[in-house]
Design a protein around this motif. Structure first.
Motif: not given
Ligand SMILES: [Zn+2]
Length: 197
Positions: A146, A148, A157
């Motif tokens: 991820c 983000y 993650r």
């Molecule tokens: Zn994330």
């Protein structure tokens, strides 16, 4: 290694092509002959090879459709590999079964789900990637990371989904697959940072 369908599935950026090339090279080193096909829609980096983002390569035959693949397919070559299988018509699933029933080895890779988190549909829309999982003996499920960002830090993650963005905003569920005059992008997301539709 006999009579096995291995399906390498996962999200974008999860290393599916890298894993496909690794498994095929392992079989090649063992002395097996290999035929690898790739739908023409994926022209990233190379037209004659399957390439991964990290530039690993394996020679591939480009096909425009399942019909084209069927013409080029050689039942006498032990290993049948297909990259980005979701871009072919669902009839390809019958060929996988035929090849493996003929004592062949099948190794394929493809996108499991689309940006809406639905199983990716084959080109003819008749079946989706859950059918590939059903007929496979071995499923390699790959995840991305991820990306983000919060306060300048990457989430990091494991990402099992991909988010689609149009002009920097989360794409609506009914957004067209082909866009004119907008920029689209995709990014891997964990469960917490994926916008569920
Ligand atoms: Zn994330």
């Amino acid at each position: 290694m006999e009579k096995t369908i291995t399906a390498i599935v996962g999200t974008m950026f999860s290393g599916k092509s890298t894993e496909l090339i690794r498994l095929l090279k392992r079989l090649e080193i063992s002395g097996y002959k290999i035929q690898l096909y790739k739908p023409s829609i994926d022209d990233r980096y190379s037209k004659q090879n399957v390439s991964s983002h990290d530039k690993l390569e394996f020679p591939a035959t480009i096909v425009n459709s399942y019909e084209d693949l069927e013409k080029k397919y050689n039942p006498d070559i032990k290993v049948l590999g297909i990259d980005e299988i979701q871009f072919l018509e669902s009839d390809v699933l019958s060929l996988l079964k035929k090849h493996v029933n003929n004592n062949g080895i099948v190794v394929v890779s493809g996108l499991l789900k689309d940006f809406k988190d639905d199983y990716f549909k084959f080109k003819d829309g008749k079946k989706d990637m859950s059918e590939l999982i059903r007929i496979a003996d071995d499923v390699v499920y790959l995840k991305a990371i991820c990306t983000y960002k919060e306060n300048g830090e990457i989430c990091g993650r494991e990402a099992t989904r991909v988010q689609r963005f149009i002009d920097g905003k989360v794409a609506p569920k009914d957004s067209p697959l082909v866009l004119v005059g907008s920029t689209e992008s995709y990014a891997p997301r964990c469960r917490d940072h994926y916008h569920f539709y």
